[in-house]
Design an enzyme around this catalytic site. Structure first.
Site, PDB file in Angstrom:
ATOM      1  N   GLY A 259      36.562 -17.416  75.695  1.00 36.56           N
ATOM      2  CA  GLY A 259      36.976 -16.139  75.117  1.00 36.56           C
ATOM      3  C   GLY A 259      38.060 -16.256  74.064  1.00 36.56           C
ATOM      4  CD  GLU A 301      33.427 -22.034  81.660  1.00 34.63           C
ATOM      5  OE1 GLU A 301      33.338 -20.804  81.485  1.00 34.63           O
ATOM      6  OE2 GLU A 301      32.943 -22.615  82.637  1.00 34.63           O
ATOM      7  NE  ARG A 304      34.023 -14.924  70.000  1.00 35.30           N
ATOM      8  CZ  ARG A 304      33.043 -14.026  69.983  1.00 35.30           C
ATOM      9  NH1 ARG A 304      32.507 -13.669  68.843  1.00 35.30           N
ATOM     10  NH2 ARG A 304      32.626 -13.469  71.099  1.00 35.30           N
ATOM     11  CB  CYS A 371      12.817   0.182  60.553  1.00 31.77           C
ATOM     12  SG  CYS A 371      11.758  -0.689  59.411  1.00 31.77           S
ATOM     13  CD  GLU A 372      17.051   0.637  65.007  1.00 34.26           C
ATOM     14  OE1 GLU A 372      17.958   1.437  65.262  1.00 34.26           O
ATOM     15  OE2 GLU A 372      16.029   0.503  65.693  1.00 34.26           O
ATOM     16  CE1 TYR A 401      28.085 -15.952  72.601  1.00 35.57           C
ATOM     17  CE2 TYR A 401      30.068 -16.256  71.282  1.00 35.57           C
ATOM     18  CZ  TYR A 401      29.392 -16.376  72.484  1.00 35.57           C
ATOM     19  OH  TYR A 401      30.027 -16.926  73.562  1.00 35.57           O
TER      20      TYR A 401
HETATM   21  C1  LIG Z   1      30.486 -16.443  77.030  1.00 39.82           C
HETATM   22  C2  LIG Z   1      31.206 -17.288  77.987  1.00 39.82           C
HETATM   23  C3  LIG Z   1      32.087 -18.262  77.526  1.00 39.82           C
HETATM   24  C4  LIG Z   1      32.417 -18.454  76.068  1.00 39.82           C
HETATM   25  O1  LIG Z   1      32.988 -17.334  75.487  1.00 39.82           O
HETATM   26  P1  LIG Z   1      33.530 -17.434  73.995  1.00 39.82           P
HETATM   27  O2  LIG Z   1      34.028 -16.068  73.694  1.00 39.82           O
HETATM   28  O3  LIG Z   1      32.385 -17.813  73.123  1.00 39.82           O
HETATM   29  O4  LIG Z   1      34.588 -18.473  73.982  1.00 39.82           O
HETATM   30  C5  LIG Z   1      32.697 -19.079  78.458  1.00 39.82           C
HETATM   31  N1  LIG Z   1      32.450 -18.938  79.788  1.00 39.82           N
HETATM   32  C6  LIG Z   1      31.602 -18.003  80.252  1.00 39.82           C
HETATM   33  C7  LIG Z   1      31.360 -17.905  81.702  1.00 39.82           C
HETATM   34  C8  LIG Z   1      30.955 -17.150  79.377  1.00 39.82           C
HETATM   35  O5  LIG Z   1      30.139 -16.213  79.856  1.00 39.82           O
END
Ligand SMILES: *Cc1c(COP(=O)(O)O)cnc(C)c1O
Length: 444
Positions: A259, A301, A304, A371-372, A401
């Site tokens: 995130g 994790e 992005r 078409c939106e 994404y």
């Molecule tokens: C989507 C997700 C991520 C990565 O999120 P980013 O915003 O791309 O860093 C990591 N862990 C889990 C469980 C996710 O669902």
């Protein structure tokens, strides 16, 4: 192979702050990424097309490893995955986080070590779990109570599977309501507040073939401040403490998810990884010392923040329309290759490339071909006032994404993805053709 080499001159550096670090302006109005002019990529591969800077992806992996030398860093595959990407992630020493049998199978059949893969998902199908067990996935992250018995049964009495529990720490963070996953009113995880998380742990401990290695949480996406992660550390260690007191359980891993926020337009904030690493390290040390628990190994994790800034999307302008107060610049892609503006209201900063314009800026809305009426790629952005059909527009920060969320809407076919490196461009994922689409239509 593209063999044009462009001198590494950076002009108007401020404008390029959200572009890959290798971006140069070889001639006024022209932009090159990793030495390859974007106009050349558009000519060679057609538009729309995604461009991914391999060195930028690798550099971002290294930045993470450098900032978090003691952590396991898992790239979140859902941001973007293809076989070349699997190799880069492996070579850079990261693990993978996947959320379907498809992502898992792609990674493992490309040679990624399954023990460095973690499987997520709020609703894992029997096929997802069977694939995970067949391929020997490193961890399965339990996301609902019913999954425990299902997984235990699939593993069998003589089997063994490492698991984690996805915990909802009750933290609201993230760039948009649809990407906040740390609160109690959304579908992911098991809550600390209502006792479900603790209850799930108890049930896992009753299943000898499941080995609980740690707790997991993922607060959401596009988080630009450190504080939510520090609150998460405190709450997660709080739960670990209660589990220790209740069961004598000492958990070896703490996964804080991803995130990490990035800037999509110049001037937007991004999460400071050095500050994040320092903050988490300190908070974890303090919380564990206060609880008398050994410090668990940290897992993070990012998705992005690894892939997003390494990508650029290229479009050809097909029409320019002046209506009332608006100028609409319509391009040959749109919500089928980038649903994010429509989904989350994300703002982008497209830019004219491939020619120099002396015209003053005009306030325009860049729209797609679908078409939106909501098929808007970028509203209220400045482009040269003489923008016209045939022009090329480049949208930076298109590496995460985008292709992974692309759809089949209007049967235009999903765009190809090219990788650039050292002055060369190569195709990683080809364009989806009408034959591809037609081959699935088997009813007549
Ligand atoms: C989507 C997700 C991520 C990565 O999120 P980013 O915003 O791309 O860093 C990591 N862990 C889990 C469980 C996710 O669902």
């Amino acid at each position: 192979m593209t063999t044009v080499h462009v001198p590494a001159v950076r002009t108007s550096a401020a404008d390029l702050s959200v572009w890959p670090a290798s971006t140069t302006e070889p001639a006024p109005g022209d932009l090159a990424v990793s030495g390859v002019p974007l106009a050349e990529i558009a000519d060679r591969f057609g538009t729309p097309v995604y461009v991914l800077d391999e060195a930028e992806v690798r550099e971002r992996c290294r930045t993470y490893r450098h900032a978090f030398p003691d952590a396991d860093i898992l790239y979140a595959a859902k941001a973007f995955l293809c076989r070349a990407m699997v190799h880069w992630i492996d070579e850079e020493g990261l693990g993978l986080d996947v959320c379907s049998a498809g992502e898992l199978e792609l990674a493992v059949t490309t040679g990624f070590p399954p023990d460095r893969i973690v499987l997520h998902g709020n609703a894992k199908s029997p096929h997802d779990l069977d694939t995970a067990l067949r391929l020997g996935v490193g961890r399965v992250v339990i996301d609902s109570p019913s999954e425990i018995a299902r997984l235990a049964a699939a593993v069998g009495p003589d089997g063994h599977q490492k698991v984690m529990v996805r915990v909802v720490p009750g933290i609201s963070a993230g760039g948009h309501q649809k990407v906040r996953t740390g609160t109690d009113d959304q579908k992911f995880g098991l809550s600390i507040a209502d006792g479900y998380a603790q209850h799930a742990v108890t049930r896992i401990l009753d299943q000898p073939q499941l080995e609980l290695t740690g707790l997991h949480c993922h607060l959401g996406s596009q988080i630009t401040g450190v504080e939510p992660y520090l609150v998460a550390v405190r709450r997660m260690v709080g739960l670990m403490t209660r589990l220790y007191e209740q069961h004598g359980l000492v958990l070896r891993e703490l996964d804080l998810g991803g995130g990490h926020g990035i800037a999509y337009r110049p001037g937007e904030p991004a999460l400071d990884l050095t500050a994040l690493a320092r903050g988490i390290r300190g908070e974890l040390a303090d919380a564990c010392a206060a609880a008398g628990l050994p410090r668990p190994r940290l897992v993070i994790e990012p998705g992005r923040a690894v892939a997003g800034p390494a990508g650029v999307a290229l479009y050809r302008v097909l029409a320019v329309k002046h209506t009332g107060d608006h100028v609409f610049v319509a391009v040959d892609g749109g919500m089928s290759d980038n649903p994010r503006p429509a989904l989350y209201g994300v703002r982008y900063a497209p830019r004219l490339v491939g020619r120099r314009s002396a015209a003053g800026p005009a306030r325009v809305t860049v729209v797609g071909r679908h078409c939106e009426a909501g098929d808007v790629l970028a509203s209220d952005v400045d482009l040269p006032g003489d923008v016209h059909p045939g022009d090329l527009l480049a949208v930076p920060v298109a590496g995460a994404y985008h292709l992974s969320m692309a759809s089949g809407y209007n049967l235009v076919g999903r765009p190809p993805l090219t990788a650039v490196r050292d002055g060369h461009a190569r195709l990683l994922v080809r364009r989806e053709t009408l034959e591809d689409i037609g081959s699935r239509d088997v009813g007549l």
